[in-house]
Design an enzyme around this catalytic site. Sequence first.
Site, short mmCIF file in Angstrom:
data_model
loop_
_atom_site.label_atom_id
_atom_site.label_comp_id
_atom_site.label_asym_id
_atom_site.label_seq_id
_atom_site.Cartn_x
_atom_site.Cartn_y
_atom_site.Cartn_z
N LYS A 35 2.00 3.05 15.99
CA LYS A 35 1.90 3.48 14.60
C LYS A 35 1.38 4.92 14.53
O LYS A 35 0.35 5.23 15.12
CB LYS A 35 0.97 2.55 13.83
N THR A 54 -5.57 2.69 0.98
CA THR A 54 -4.90 2.22 2.19
C THR A 54 -5.69 1.12 2.88
O THR A 54 -5.39 0.77 4.02
CB THR A 54 -4.69 3.39 3.16
N GLY A 73 -6.78 -2.11 4.42
CA GLY A 73 -6.05 -3.29 4.85
C GLY A 73 -4.61 -3.06 5.25
O GLY A 73 -3.85 -4.01 5.44
N THR A 74 -4.21 -1.79 5.41
CA THR A 74 -2.81 -1.50 5.74
C THR A 74 -2.41 -2.14 7.07
O THR A 74 -1.34 -2.73 7.19
CB THR A 74 -2.59 0.02 5.80
N GLY A 75 -3.28 -2.01 8.09
CA GLY A 75 -2.96 -2.58 9.40
C GLY A 75 -2.85 -4.09 9.36
O GLY A 75 -1.91 -4.68 9.94
N CYS A 76 -3.80 -4.75 8.68
CA CYS A 76 -3.74 -6.21 8.53
C CYS A 76 -2.44 -6.62 7.87
O CYS A 76 -1.75 -7.56 8.31
CB CYS A 76 -4.90 -6.71 7.67
#
Length: 534
Positions: free
Chosen positions: A191, A228, A230-233
């Site tokens: 990412k 942004t 919690g974007t990865g979760c």
Amino acid sequence: MSPLSSTETANSTDAARSIPRVLSIAGTDPSGGAGIQADLKSIAATGGYGMAAVTALVAQNTHGVRSVLTPPPDFLREQLEAVSDDVVIDAVKIGMLGTAEVTRTVGSWLAEARPPVVVLDPVMVATSGDRLLSEGAENALRDLLHRVDLVTPNLPELAALLREDPAQNWSQALDQGRRLAAAYSTAVLVKGGHLMGDAAPDALVVPDGAGGFAVTEVSSARVATKNTHGTGCSLSAAMATLFARTGNWGQTLTAAKAWLQEALETADLLDVGTGHGPVNHFHGVWERGLAPLPGQVAVPERVLPAPAGSLTAGLWEATAGLRTRIDELDFVRGLGDGSLDHRSFGFYLAQDAVYLRGYARAMARASELAPRLQEQVFWAAGARNALDAELDLHRNWLGPAGGTGVEQVLSAPAGTDLAAAGPVTRGYLNHLLGRDRDAEDSLEYARLVGAVLPCFWVYADVGARLQELNHATHPYREWLDTYADPGFAAATEQAIGILESVLAGDAAERQAAQEAFTGSVQWEHDFFAAGMLP
């Protein structure tokens, strides 16, 4: 398990499910933006049924973590077994684990339950750059990589898994992704969100079993928002769900990125918290499929009138910036959300009544000059509708005692109504009715068609978005309902078709129509702006 074996399994007709059952194993976020709360939203938004086993109770909000309470690993094991003993699990998403004991507990359960798809989002490095796990917990997490199908680290986490410094550019990031994939025989989602630039690239690196890699890159525009959290979760949960639905990692990444892009672009609409707020997980669901609640007005599905060809398409696109500014006007915003002062709306109606009488004269003149019978009939019908149905709507809204001058305008002799016109209304009508008596009829007709069309097309365009805000108790409900009239949409499409044929004429006619159209769009903007009284 290897990503190749799970891909083969999920590609089968029996394994891929339209509504997969997805288990999230992660910590909590009471503010709802990250952890299992974000996972469950992401799973539902991308078409799955979400379940959750809690690894840690986290006191946090949009500003950060305050404290963490970790339940005993034995209790986590009981949660996992309670689900897997009863429910067929199609995919697992793993988030925050925290300790070596918790990580080993999850690994032991995976070895026994053997879910077909496992996606790991390794929560290792805080936004500040601080390491979140002890050395023992990091080692346990690396051991867990052998049991997952996809790992989705951000760049600091990717580097931490390799015991290296973070990549400084996209090429270095891809190289680290290949080496991590090779070391653990698992797919890696690289990412690029931590890199600089206007683009936000992601790449799926999958070992091909022969020493090489299949690399799928999907890039999107970087969204300028602080929301942004919690974007990865959210992305990793979406990847688990979509792979269980498609059985194809490339399709999964493309679909997940498109969903997340929309969630980021509309994140500011949520207005959750005063720090880094969450993404808008359900924007697409709400926008395209949310049924009205009891008492709400059901907004009919509406397809905006489209250009009739390349010439009207080009003219419409040329006014895109000006039309955006119309949406941003205080009057238009207030009309949409119902906050517009009644006095301003009354003034607008009175000026619109003056305008409609002049607009009807313009369409009557267009009917007189139209070269084809069908166009003569269309413009004549438009003139009559402006004088009958539309002006009656103004009268019904405010009535003779409305104090806005509407009744005086309706009863004034033709030509004398301009005395009630404000400067913008007068300017618009001068633009609309200005006749070049030295010009040929065809040139005057081309100018008239271009001048009158924005009152159709711009109103249909703005009105569609205002109608989406309508509801049973909206103060301007009936007025907004007029924008959804199928007859108005059909008339707009017919007028656009007439303009397309005019623009296909000679160069002089095309220029006259284009200039008149652009000028009227500007006047439409000014007319809306003048409606907001101080």
